[in-house]
Enzyme design. Structure first.
Site, PDB file in Angstrom:
ATOM      1  N   ARG A 141      30.681  37.892 -13.635  1.00  0.00           N
ATOM      2  CA  ARG A 141      30.105  36.902 -12.717  1.00  0.00           C
ATOM      3  C   ARG A 141      29.888  35.554 -13.394  1.00  0.00           C
ATOM      4  O   ARG A 141      29.934  34.519 -12.733  1.00  0.00           O
ATOM      5  CB  ARG A 141      28.787  37.418 -12.164  1.00  0.00           C
ATOM      6  CG  ARG A 141      29.007  38.551 -11.195  1.00  0.00           C
ATOM      7  CD  ARG A 141      27.709  39.021 -10.629  1.00  0.00           C
ATOM      8  NE  ARG A 141      27.956  39.919  -9.516  1.00  0.00           N
ATOM      9  CZ  ARG A 141      27.144  40.908  -9.172  1.00  0.00           C
ATOM     10  NH1 ARG A 141      26.041  41.117  -9.855  1.00  0.00           N
ATOM     11  NH2 ARG A 141      27.424  41.677  -8.153  1.00  0.00           N
ATOM     12  N   GLY A 146      31.981  46.910  -4.619  1.00  0.00           N
ATOM     13  CA  GLY A 146      31.609  47.296  -5.977  1.00  0.00           C
ATOM     14  C   GLY A 146      32.446  48.373  -6.627  1.00  0.00           C
ATOM     15  O   GLY A 146      33.055  48.152  -7.678  1.00  0.00           O
ATOM     16  N   GLY A 181      28.634  43.322  -1.303  1.00  0.00           N
ATOM     17  CA  GLY A 181      28.005  43.288   0.023  1.00  0.00           C
ATOM     18  C   GLY A 181      28.508  42.132   0.868  1.00  0.00           C
ATOM     19  O   GLY A 181      28.730  42.272   2.076  1.00  0.00           O
ATOM     20  N   LYS A 198      29.682  57.200   2.009  1.00  0.00           N
ATOM     21  CA  LYS A 198      29.067  57.414   3.322  1.00  0.00           C
ATOM     22  C   LYS A 198      29.758  56.701   4.475  1.00  0.00           C
ATOM     23  O   LYS A 198      30.091  55.516   4.367  1.00  0.00           O
ATOM     24  CB  LYS A 198      27.629  56.912   3.269  1.00  0.00           C
ATOM     25  CG  LYS A 198      26.732  57.746   2.406  1.00  0.00           C
ATOM     26  CD  LYS A 198      25.366  57.139   2.461  1.00  0.00           C
ATOM     27  CE  LYS A 198      24.318  57.954   1.762  1.00  0.00           C
ATOM     28  NZ  LYS A 198      23.064  57.196   1.723  1.00  0.00           N
TER      29      LYS A 198
HETATM   30  P1  AMP Z   1      30.312  53.510  -1.846  1.00  0.00           P
HETATM   31  O1  AMP Z   1      29.269  52.803  -2.653  1.00  0.00           O
HETATM   32  O2  AMP Z   1      29.851  53.972  -0.500  1.00  0.00           O
HETATM   33  O3  AMP Z   1      31.626  52.780  -1.806  1.00  0.00           O
HETATM   34  O4  AMP Z   1      30.565  54.887  -2.603  1.00  0.00           O
HETATM   35  C1  AMP Z   1      31.027  54.963  -3.904  1.00  0.00           C
HETATM   36  C2  AMP Z   1      30.629  56.277  -4.473  1.00  0.00           C
HETATM   37  O5  AMP Z   1      31.146  57.307  -3.675  1.00  0.00           O
HETATM   38  C3  AMP Z   1      31.169  56.517  -5.857  1.00  0.00           C
HETATM   39  O6  AMP Z   1      30.100  56.557  -6.756  1.00  0.00           O
HETATM   40  C4  AMP Z   1      31.884  57.845  -5.771  1.00  0.00           C
HETATM   41  O7  AMP Z   1      31.607  58.689  -6.842  1.00  0.00           O
HETATM   42  C5  AMP Z   1      31.334  58.435  -4.491  1.00  0.00           C
HETATM   43  N1  AMP Z   1      32.263  59.382  -3.868  1.00  0.00           N
HETATM   44  C6  AMP Z   1      33.567  59.191  -3.608  1.00  0.00           C
HETATM   45  N2  AMP Z   1      34.124  60.283  -3.082  1.00  0.00           N
HETATM   46  C7  AMP Z   1      33.147  61.208  -3.012  1.00  0.00           C
HETATM   47  C8  AMP Z   1      33.117  62.562  -2.557  1.00  0.00           C
HETATM   48  N3  AMP Z   1      34.206  63.154  -2.075  1.00  0.00           N
HETATM   49  N4  AMP Z   1      31.929  63.216  -2.616  1.00  0.00           N
HETATM   50  C9  AMP Z   1      30.842  62.601  -3.103  1.00  0.00           C
HETATM   51  N5  AMP Z   1      30.802  61.327  -3.544  1.00  0.00           N
HETATM   52  C10 AMP Z   1      31.954  60.635  -3.495  1.00  0.00           C
END
Ligand code: AMP
Length: 399
Positions: A36, A357, A380, A201
């Site tokens: 950054r 991220g 974000g 999620k």
């Molecule tokens: P996000 O911040 O929502 O983009 O999520 C990123 C995180 O999702 C990372 O830390 C990954 O380890 C986690 N992730 C990706 N695939 C899976 C999965 N199949 N089950 C659990 N966590 C996951």
């Protein structure tokens, strides 16, 4: 030429909102990742080369009640000096008040003044007008180069802009390139436009999915969020991540995609594990028949091959979110495979933007960051941009 590039900063004091929210080592306060900071250097250098001076303001971390040493921007002084070829960095240990005002007033062409953490004042995040006005008095021109906080209507990122006439408020080079990259995808995407959305999620990605259904030709869904979609289709997902309260949303997204002729691709097979751990037992399975007690932690090889074909066909690619738990060696193959496919499509002439991220962390980890068209610095902010929202930091300059 852009407004910033055309502007002559000679004898002007430029008040720049930068995003120096860098991770620091808890004990030594050493900077663990200076991306950054390096991203703001061209903006600073252009102003100094013009014969202007620079006042840098930023937040760092999440201080709760007033000043905290661990969140002081003084920890950045030495490295900032190195990035600016050894230039002396002046420091005001309060971002407003007499000391900051006097130091700002005394700046000579070529000088750099760094202000203490803006978030030592709760007024910053509240978007307080009086606080914004005090900050505005420090400079002649306001430059916003903090894309990472452009989605916040804070005093220094948005409210402050109105205290400068239109010709004296502008985006810095980083902001300009982030906005150009995002608009290239949202407004001028060459087709086929393939969006790759992953991560943990569904709930975090609903708005971006709904918006992309209107513009993308293909949406590839990977990561933990895919299993809520499989459950919505009646699949057996074992102990995989699932948001039961989002099953209806997943159905609605699939219906809307079908109505719009947007092709939604889910990973047909998965790499599964018997626990969420690096040393788990690992196997593979179709994603809709995962055994009880096992969880999908990565897309499988068939899914990776199938996604790769879709990506190779793309002319525009947006990627947000990893395909699996790429932080663990056993579950990084999917994310690595997709990164490789994005790089290959880029080499064939596609425009690719990686934003958010964890997908940025993934392309960095695999050494692909300089092989895609654009890597966004704003997690974000980029997400909200692709959700179709107007970002306060951008709106305030354009007003
Ligand atoms: P996000 O911040 O929502 O983009 O999520 C990123 C995180 O999702 C990372 O830390 C990954 O380890 C986690 N992730 C990706 N695939 C899976 C999965 N199949 N089950 C659990 N966590 C996951």
């Amino acid at each position: 030429m852009s407004k910033f590039s055309e502007y002559n900063f000679a004898d002007q004091k430029a008040l720049i909102r930068v995003d120096f929210n860098v991770p620091l080592d808890k004990k030594t306060f050493e900077i663990k990742d200076d991306t950054r900071m390096t991203a703001a250097i061209s903006t600073i250098t252009k102003i100094l080369n013009d014969g202007g001076s620079v006042i840098l303001m930023s937040h760092l971390g999440r201080p709760k009640e007033g000043p905290e040493d661990k969140y002081s921007l003084k920890h950045l002084i030495n490295h900032l000096s190195e990035l600016l070829d050894g230039k002396e960095i002046l420091f005001a240990d309060d971002c407003i008040g007499n000391d900051a005002e006097q130091k700002a007033a005394a700046l000579k062409p070529g000088d750099v003044l760094l202000l203490e953490n803006l978030r030592f004042y709760k007024e910053e995040e509240k978007g307080d007008e009086a606080f914004a006005e005090k900050l505005s008095k420090l400079g002649d021109v306001y430059v916003n180069d903090a894309f990472g906080t452009a989605h916040r209507a804070h005093a220094s990122t948005a409210i402050i802009a109105k205290f400068f006439p239109k010709e004296k408020r502008m985006f810095g080079l980083l902001m300009e390139s982030e906005i150009n990259a995002a608009e290239k995808i949202m407004k001028r995407a060459e087709k086929p436009f393939v969006a790759i959305i992953g991560g943990a999620k569904v709930s975090d990605k609903i708005l971006i999915l709904e918006n992309l259904i209107n513009t993308a030709d293909d949406i590839i869904i990977g990561g933990g969020m895919a299993y809520t979609f499989f459950k919505a289709e009646g699949g057996h997902i074992g102990a995989s991540l699932c948001e039961d309260d989002r099953i209806e949303t997943a159905k609605e997204i699939m219906d809307k995609a079908a109505e719009n002729n947007t092709c939604l691709h889910l990973p047909s097979d998965s790499i599964i594990a018997d626990k969420f751990a690096a040393d788990a037992n690992v196997s593979s399975s179709m994603s809709t028949t995962i055994p009880n007690g096992w969880m999908g932690l990565d897309i499988g090889t068939m899914a990776c091959d199938m996604f790769t074909k879709v990506i190779h066909n793309a002319k525009t690619i947006l990627w947000n979110g990893p395909m699996g738990v790429f932080e663990m060696d056993n579950f990084q193959h999917g994310t690595k495979g997709i990164a490789k496919a994005v790089v290959e499509a880029t080499q064939k002439g596609a425009y690719s933007l990686v934003g958010g991220g964890d997908s940025v962390a993934a392309v960095n980890q695999f050494g692909y960051a300089d092989k895609v068209s654009y890597v966004s610095t704003g997690g974000g902010a980029m997400l909200e941009f692709f959700e179709g929202k107007e970002l306060p930091g951008i709106a305030a300059i354009n007003a």
